[in-house]
Design a protein around this motif. Structure first.
Motif, mmCIF file in Angstrom:
data_model
loop_
_atom_site.group_PDB
_atom_site.id
_atom_site.type_symbol
_atom_site.label_atom_id
_atom_site.label_comp_id
_atom_site.label_asym_id
_atom_site.label_seq_id
_atom_site.Cartn_x
_atom_site.Cartn_y
_atom_site.Cartn_z
ATOM 1 N N PHE A 99 0.838 -1.190 0.000
ATOM 2 C CA PHE A 99 0.000 0.000 0.000
ATOM 3 C C PHE A 99 0.880 1.249 0.000
ATOM 4 O O PHE A 99 2.055 1.202 0.374
ATOM 5 N N ALA A 100 0.305 2.365 -0.433
ATOM 6 C CA ALA A 100 1.025 3.641 -0.440
ATOM 7 C C ALA A 100 0.007 4.765 -0.346
ATOM 8 O O ALA A 100 -1.087 4.678 -0.908
ATOM 9 N N ARG A 101 0.384 5.819 0.362
ATOM 10 C CA ARG A 101 -0.440 7.020 0.488
ATOM 11 C C ARG A 101 0.406 8.207 0.048
ATOM 12 O O ARG A 101 1.493 8.420 0.584
ATOM 13 N N PHE A 102 -0.085 8.964 -0.915
ATOM 14 C CA PHE A 102 0.660 10.104 -1.438
ATOM 15 C C PHE A 102 -0.179 11.366 -1.338
ATOM 16 O O PHE A 102 -1.381 11.344 -1.610
ATOM 17 N N THR A 103 0.460 12.465 -0.965
ATOM 18 C CA THR A 103 -0.166 13.776 -1.021
ATOM 19 C C THR A 103 0.630 14.616 -2.021
ATOM 20 O O THR A 103 1.834 14.818 -1.843
ATOM 21 N N ASP A 128 -2.783 -1.189 -2.869
ATOM 22 C CA ASP A 128 -3.732 -0.201 -2.340
ATOM 23 C C ASP A 128 -3.050 1.160 -2.352
ATOM 24 O O ASP A 128 -2.299 1.507 -1.436
ATOM 25 N N ILE A 129 -3.290 1.940 -3.404
ATOM 26 C CA ILE A 129 -2.635 3.239 -3.579
ATOM 27 C C ILE A 129 -3.695 4.337 -3.524
ATOM 28 O O ILE A 129 -4.701 4.279 -4.230
ATOM 29 N N ARG A 130 -3.449 5.333 -2.684
ATOM 30 C CA ARG A 130 -4.404 6.435 -2.543
ATOM 31 C C ARG A 130 -3.682 7.765 -2.710
ATOM 32 O O ARG A 130 -2.564 7.944 -2.225
ATOM 33 N N LEU A 131 -4.356 8.682 -3.392
ATOM 34 C CA LEU A 131 -3.750 9.970 -3.742
ATOM 35 C C LEU A 131 -4.604 11.110 -3.207
ATOM 36 O O LEU A 131 -5.820 11.124 -3.381
ATOM 37 N N LYS A 132 -3.949 12.054 -2.557
ATOM 38 C CA LYS A 132 -4.605 13.276 -2.076
ATOM 39 C C LYS A 132 -3.930 14.460 -2.757
ATOM 40 O O LYS A 132 -2.695 14.513 -2.847
ATOM 41 N N ASP A 152 3.965 15.277 -0.279
ATOM 42 C CA ASP A 152 5.109 14.413 -0.602
ATOM 43 C C ASP A 152 5.788 14.833 -1.902
ATOM 44 O O ASP A 152 7.002 14.684 -2.045
#
Length: 304
Positions: A99-103, A128-132, A152
């Motif tokens: 998984f990764a979370r990026f802003t 599971d990759i989510r982008l903000k 980021d």
């Protein structure tokens, strides 16, 4: 001999756990691939540092002392933490367990031009990759956000500014074009006279009120009438459609939000400019961040 807790190192702690798990100095030496005297010497050092025998004779084998039983779980956790410090965490976008979370800091130009292809790529991944996405209002703003960890990455106009802790990678070049509703114009505003005679919309992002286009016109002894000023590119199409107002905007917007408008060249020699992605050096080696940067760069290469 002046020995204190600062003399503890990874090798001594690993040696302790090996003896503890094997219950034998000889077996520990075999497992570590060293001679028995080396293990015995290390154990003697540990006993002096800790101030406890750690292991005592029990028939033909050895048994841990009460203190050894007490510290063994702590040392096990400590060694795992030390291993984690040097472990390179991998990221596989096709692994559903990753998984990764990026802003990402970007404005609506970058959202329209770069991010649709990026979102398609992210959605095609099994991880599971989510982008903000957060709006940014210039170099000082996104540099501050990168430094305090609020974002980021950032995609913005390429700057000549140098920051020791901020890395940059050039992505693509852009140029300006004039956009207008052809139903309300007899012809394109492709001469300086027609251009200056028209009503204009301009986009000013952030608190400043500076426009490179107005500066160029001023240097040429000309000016334009700004009938509309907005803070986002996305505001322009709905506001100038059905009017005589023209907008001078980045050319790639013709492929998305400015679709359906007529275009012509800007009548002055406006220099091309670049876009780049930026990140803080603390994320330089992070596997997930490196993957995202490579995807953004690959998408940008297709824009050239």
């Amino acid at each position: 001999m002046n020995i204190d807790e600062l003399d503890l190192d990874y090798r001594l702690l690993r040696l302790f756990l090996t003896i503890y798990d094997e219950g034998s100095v000889t077996a520990a030496a075999n497992r570590l691939g060293v001679g028995q005297p080396t293990v015995s010497h290390g154990l003697d050092r540990l006993r002096q540092i800790v101030g406890d025998p750690l292991f005592v004779r029990s028939g033909r084998s050895i048994s841990p002392t009460a203190h050894a039983d007490e510290i063994a779980p702590q040392i096990r956790v400590l060694l795992q933490g030390m291993r984690d410090l040097t472990r390179v965490v991998t990221f596989n976008p096709d692994n559903p367990d990753h998984f990764a979370r990026f802003t990402l800091g970007a404005n609506d130009y970058e959202v329209a031009v770069v991010l649709p292809a990026l979102m398609q790529r992210l959605q095609a991944c099994k991880a599971d990759i989510r982008l903000k996405i957060l709006s940014i209002s210039g170099e000082d703003h996104f540099v501050s956000l990168l430094r305090n960890g609020k974002i980021d990455h950032a995609i913005s106009i390429q700057s000549a500014g140098k920051h020791a802790d901020i890395a940059m990678q050039a992505l693509f070049r852009e140029r300006m074009r004039c956009f207008y509703d052809p139903a309300f114009h007899d012809g394109p505003p492709d001469t300086l006279d027609r251009y200056c005679a028209a009503d204009h919309a301009r986009v000013i992002i952030g608190a400043n009120d500076v426009s490179a286009i107005d500066d160029m016109l001023r240097a040429a002894g000309r000016s334009r009438r700004t009938a509309l000023q907005v803070s986002t590119f996305a505001s322009i199409p709905n506001l100038i459609r059905g009017t005589k107002i023209i907008a001078t905007l980045p050319s790639r917007l013709s492929e998305n939000m400015m679709g359906g408008f007529a275009t012509c060249e800007f009548p002055l020699a406006f220099p091309g400019y670049g876009f780049a992605q930026y990140w803080h050096v603390r994320n330089a080696a992070n596997a997930a961040h490196k993957w995202l940067r490579s995807e953004i760069f690959r998408i940008a290469r297709n824009l050239i």
